[in-house]
Design a protein around this motif. Structure first.
Motif, PDB file in Angstrom:
ATOM      1  N   MET A 141      31.661  41.240  53.025  1.00  0.00           N
ATOM      2  CA  MET A 141      31.847  41.155  51.489  1.00  0.00           C
ATOM      3  C   MET A 141      33.479  42.070  51.862  1.00  0.00           C
ATOM      4  N   LYS A 142      34.586  42.124  51.105  1.00  0.00           N
ATOM      5  CA  LYS A 142      35.506  43.201  50.774  1.00  0.00           C
ATOM      6  C   LYS A 142      35.424  43.878  49.548  1.00  0.00           C
ATOM      7  N   VAL A 143      36.268  45.163  49.952  1.00  0.00           N
ATOM      8  CA  VAL A 143      35.811  45.485  48.464  1.00  0.00           C
ATOM      9  C   VAL A 143      37.342  46.411  48.151  1.00  0.00           C
ATOM     10  N   TYR A 144      37.863  45.994  47.765  1.00  0.00           N
ATOM     11  CA  TYR A 144      39.418  46.562  47.062  1.00  0.00           C
ATOM     12  C   TYR A 144      38.978  47.817  45.833  1.00  0.00           C
ATOM     13  N   PHE A 145      39.654  48.769  45.951  1.00  0.00           N
ATOM     14  CA  PHE A 145      39.318  49.948  44.833  1.00  0.00           C
ATOM     15  C   PHE A 145      41.587  49.674  44.206  1.00  0.00           C
ATOM     16  N   PHE A 146      41.671  49.640  43.381  1.00  0.00           N
ATOM     17  CA  PHE A 146      43.524  49.941  42.428  1.00  0.00           C
ATOM     18  C   PHE A 146      43.075  51.151  41.717  1.00  0.00           C
ATOM     19  N   VAL A 147      44.144  52.266  42.414  1.00  0.00           N
ATOM     20  CA  VAL A 147      43.865  53.378  41.955  1.00  0.00           C
ATOM     21  C   VAL A 147      45.510  53.630  41.254  1.00  0.00           C
ATOM     22  N   GLY A 148      45.586  54.267  40.576  1.00  0.00           N
ATOM     23  CA  GLY A 148      47.161  55.066  39.703  1.00  0.00           C
ATOM     24  C   GLY A 148      46.655  55.579  38.331  1.00  0.00           C
ATOM     25  N   LYS A 149      48.008  56.156  38.250  1.00  0.00           N
ATOM     26  CA  LYS A 149      47.808  57.301  37.051  1.00  0.00           C
ATOM     27  C   LYS A 149      48.096  55.732  35.699  1.00  0.00           C
ATOM     28  N   GLY A 150      47.678  56.351  35.274  1.00  0.00           N
ATOM     29  CA  GLY A 150      47.444  55.946  34.004  1.00  0.00           C
ATOM     30  C   GLY A 150      48.352  54.816  32.917  1.00  0.00           C
ATOM     31  N   GLY A 151      48.527  54.394  32.317  1.00  0.00           N
ATOM     32  CA  GLY A 151      49.007  53.290  32.105  1.00  0.00           C
ATOM     33  C   GLY A 151      50.925  52.866  33.240  1.00  0.00           C
ATOM     34  N   VAL A 152      49.781  53.032  34.377  1.00  0.00           N
ATOM     35  CA  VAL A 152      51.602  51.869  35.302  1.00  0.00           C
ATOM     36  C   VAL A 152      50.972  50.154  35.544  1.00  0.00           C
ATOM     37  N   GLY A 153      49.814  50.172  34.644  1.00  0.00           N
ATOM     38  CA  GLY A 153      49.655  48.500  35.153  1.00  0.00           C
ATOM     39  C   GLY A 153      48.311  48.585  36.425  1.00  0.00           C
ATOM     40  N   LYS A 154      47.379  49.113  36.365  1.00  0.00           N
ATOM     41  CA  LYS A 154      46.408  49.110  37.160  1.00  0.00           C
ATOM     42  C   LYS A 154      45.614  48.143  36.960  1.00  0.00           C
ATOM     43  N   THR A 155      44.929  47.992  35.842  1.00  0.00           N
ATOM     44  CA  THR A 155      44.433  46.352  35.766  1.00  0.00           C
ATOM     45  C   THR A 155      44.765  45.061  34.944  1.00  0.00           C
ATOM     46  N   THR A 156      46.321  44.744  35.444  1.00  0.00           N
ATOM     47  CA  THR A 156      47.316  43.816  34.854  1.00  0.00           C
ATOM     48  C   THR A 156      47.232  43.242  36.868  1.00  0.00           C
ATOM     49  N   SER A 157      47.372  44.727  37.277  1.00  0.00           N
ATOM     50  CA  SER A 157      47.367  44.066  39.127  1.00  0.00           C
ATOM     51  C   SER A 157      45.602  43.596  39.522  1.00  0.00           C
ATOM     52  N   ALA A 158      45.160  44.798  39.105  1.00  0.00           N
ATOM     53  CA  ALA A 158      43.559  44.180  39.626  1.00  0.00           C
ATOM     54  C   ALA A 158      43.358  42.975  39.249  1.00  0.00           C
ATOM     55  N   ALA A 159      43.580  42.407  37.783  1.00  0.00           N
ATOM     56  CA  ALA A 159      42.846  40.955  37.604  1.00  0.00           C
ATOM     57  C   ALA A 159      43.848  39.684  38.398  1.00  0.00           C
ATOM     58  N   ALA A 160      44.908  40.298  38.155  1.00  0.00           N
ATOM     59  CA  ALA A 160      46.328  38.756  38.878  1.00  0.00           C
ATOM     60  C   ALA A 160      45.466  38.882  40.214  1.00  0.00           C
ATOM     61  N   PHE A 161      45.525  40.303  40.609  1.00  0.00           N
ATOM     62  CA  PHE A 161      44.986  39.518  42.396  1.00  0.00           C
ATOM     63  C   PHE A 161      42.970  39.207  42.570  1.00  0.00           C
ATOM     64  N   SER A 162      42.983  39.824  41.851  1.00  0.00           N
ATOM     65  CA  SER A 162      41.046  38.982  41.568  1.00  0.00           C
ATOM     66  C   SER A 162      41.449  37.809  41.450  1.00  0.00           C
ATOM     67  N   MET A 163      42.497  37.403  40.558  1.00  0.00           N
ATOM     68  CA  MET A 163      42.573  35.925  40.485  1.00  0.00           C
ATOM     69  C   MET A 163      43.129  35.165  41.676  1.00  0.00           C
ATOM     70  N   LEU A 164      43.645  35.897  42.517  1.00  0.00           N
ATOM     71  CA  LEU A 164      44.354  35.149  43.538  1.00  0.00           C
ATOM     72  C   LEU A 164      43.067  35.281  44.880  1.00  0.00           C
ATOM     73  N   LEU A 165      42.267  35.739  44.729  1.00  0.00           N
ATOM     74  CA  LEU A 165      41.821  35.643  45.976  1.00  0.00           C
ATOM     75  C   LEU A 165      40.653  34.825  45.493  1.00  0.00           C
ATOM     76  N   ALA A 166      40.203  34.357  44.087  1.00  0.00           N
ATOM     77  CA  ALA A 166      39.370  33.173  43.787  1.00  0.00           C
ATOM     78  C   ALA A 166      39.950  31.733  44.148  1.00  0.00           C
ATOM     79  N   SER A 167      41.052  32.309  43.783  1.00  0.00           N
ATOM     80  CA  SER A 167      41.941  30.345  43.379  1.00  0.00           C
ATOM     81  C   SER A 167      41.723  30.530  45.704  1.00  0.00           C
ATOM     82  N   ARG A 168      41.603  31.443  45.966  1.00  0.00           N
ATOM     83  CA  ARG A 168      41.859  30.996  47.904  1.00  0.00           C
ATOM     84  C   ARG A 168      39.784  30.541  47.994  1.00  0.00           C
ATOM     85  N   GLY A 169      39.323  30.596  46.833  1.00  0.00           N
ATOM     86  CA  GLY A 169      37.802  30.066  47.550  1.00  0.00           C
ATOM     87  C   GLY A 169      36.461  31.026  47.671  1.00  0.00           C
ATOM     88  N   LEU A 170      37.782  32.667  47.299  1.00  0.00           N
ATOM     89  CA  LEU A 170      36.308  33.497  47.164  1.00  0.00           C
ATOM     90  C   LEU A 170      35.615  33.694  46.427  1.00  0.00           C
TER      91      LEU A 170
END
Lengths: 325, 92
Positions: free
Chosen positions: A1-30
């Motif tokens: 299993m791979k574990v990813y942490f998206f870290v950053g200052k409030g309001g920089v777009g952590k949630t958006t990038s984490a969400a988009a990245f998770s969709m990328l992973l899912a689209s690759r069948g993970l």
């Protein structure tokens, strides 16, 4: 299993990038689980799907959870109180639960509760290929990730001290040719001289092993990847730089940087944006210098806030390179 | 023969006990100080000393009856400490 942490200052777009990245992973069948640990949740808003404590399917291979942080803190404190109650049965009369609200403001409680949740998800998600954490703002996340290392130092020192005590007890018992006895509550109790028979040493050793297990997962670069999210502005860059220094000191694998909301203009620059662009140029230069060696991807400032599955797919195109880290 | 050796054996036993007592005296002080430090490190938050993260102290709590007694003993005998140390190191 791979574990990813998206870290950053409030309001920089952590949630958006984490969400988009998770969709990328899912689209690759993970099989991917994205977990929001940020007390100010907006993961559900970003996907446009209400999320809660139970995993909810977002798209194929992707599930999402928003951890109720207040509940996690309450649960953590309740577990602590239950332990005290087990040890001191008479405290039941005092109704310790009434003090939970006060205890939650004690130092370290939030970090502990967050870490407990992270460990719980890592242990529980056996059928998941990738676990993506959208974390609380930098300060809390850094303290949370540093906690196992702080614990390790304490436990090692306590164990060392305990060993020194047992060694001296053993020496005295050997010279006097008799067992060492202490009177506790009017009762004579034999004092342990060996680590195997000393409950304090055993508990310390057990805690140290548990802590090292967590550290091994967090430090393992083939399991854990930490990503720093920032905007091309001085303050987020400085904060990310400090976080990187701490992670490096702790030996945590920080692998990528997402520079979000980069202002790109086609055609001539309007005079009112000139100063802004100059500031951005300096910040980008700083990013190149400070985060050399990490994979850096740039996401332009988009015309619309990326919300919903389709918008996130568009966003994900800018960070596709991260799949290789 | 056995009867005549008895007092000598007794003397040796007394001497050996005395030496053993003397030998453990310093180790005992060291042990007590280490136990004091251990109790203070774990339970020092009572007196404003930085303590380990709460869950560590809490998981050890059920086994710390002796350490709690040590803390109590330190506070009770605080005044005697200097005199006691002076006695041990034969400072007159």
């Amino acid at each position: 299993m791979k574990v990813y942490f998206f870290v950053g200052k409030g309001g920089v777009g952590k949630t958006t990038s984490a969400a988009a990245f998770s969709m990328l992973l899912a689209s690759r069948g993970l099989r991917t689980l994205i977990v929001s640990l940020d007390p100010a949740h907006n993961l559900g808003d970003v996907f446009g799907i209400p999320l809660g404590e139970k995993p909810k399917q977002i798209v194929e291979n992707l599930w999402g959870i928003e951890v109720d942080f207040d509940r996690a803190v309450q649960q953590h404190l309740k577990n602590l109180c239950d332990r005290i109650k087990d040890a001191y049965a008479y405290l039941r009369v005092l109704n310790l639960d009434r003090y939970i609200d006060t205890l939650r403001h004690a130092p370290g409680v939030e970090e502990y509760a967050a870490l407990e949740k992270v460990v719980e998800f890592i242990k529980r998600s056996k059928d998941i290929d990738a676990l993506v954490f959208d974390t609380p703002p930098t300060g809390l996340t850094v303290r949370m990730l540093a906690l196992p290392f702080v614990n390790e130092v304490w436990l090692e020192k306590l164990l060392e001290l305990r060993r020194a005590i047992l060694e001296r007890r053993k020496a005295i018992a050997k010279i006097l040719k008799q067992e060492l006895v202490a009177e506790i509550g009017g009762e004579k109790v034999k004092l342990p001289t060996e680590e195997e028979e000393d409950p304090v040493s055993k508990e310390l050793r057990k805690m140290l092993n548990e802590t090292r297990e967590v550290i091994n997962v967090l430090r393992n670069p083939s399991v854990t990847s930490i990503g720093l999210i920032l905007n091309p502005e001085t303050l987020p860059v400085l904060e990310a730089k400090r976080a990187l220094e701490t992670f490096r000191k702790l030996g945590l694998p920080t692998k990528f940087v997402i520079v979000n909301k980069v202002l790109r203009l086609s055609g001539s620059t309007p005079p009112e944006l000139e100063a802004r662009l100059e500031e951005q140029r300096k910040a980008l230069e700083m990013i190149e210098n400070e985060f050399r060696g990490l994979r850096i991807v740039y996401v332009p400032l988009l015309a619309r806030e990326p919300r919903g599955i389709d918008a996130l797919k568009e966003y994900a195109k800018h960070i596709e390179d991260l799949l290789e880290v | 023969m056995n009867i005549s050796l008895h007092p000598i054996r007794k003397l040796f036993e007394v001497l050996s006990e005395m030496f053993r007592g003397r030998a453990v005296e310093y180790v005992s002080v060291e042990l007590r100080e280490l136990e004091n430090v251990f109790a203070l490190v774990l339970l020092g938050s009572f007196v404003g000393f930085p303590s380990p993260p709460t869950p560590i102290a809490l998981r050890l709590l059920p086994y710390l009856a002796k350490e709690l007694l040590v803390m109590q003993r330190i506070s009770e005998r605080l005044d005697d400490m200097l005199a006691e140390m002076a006695g041990i190191f034969e400072v007159t």
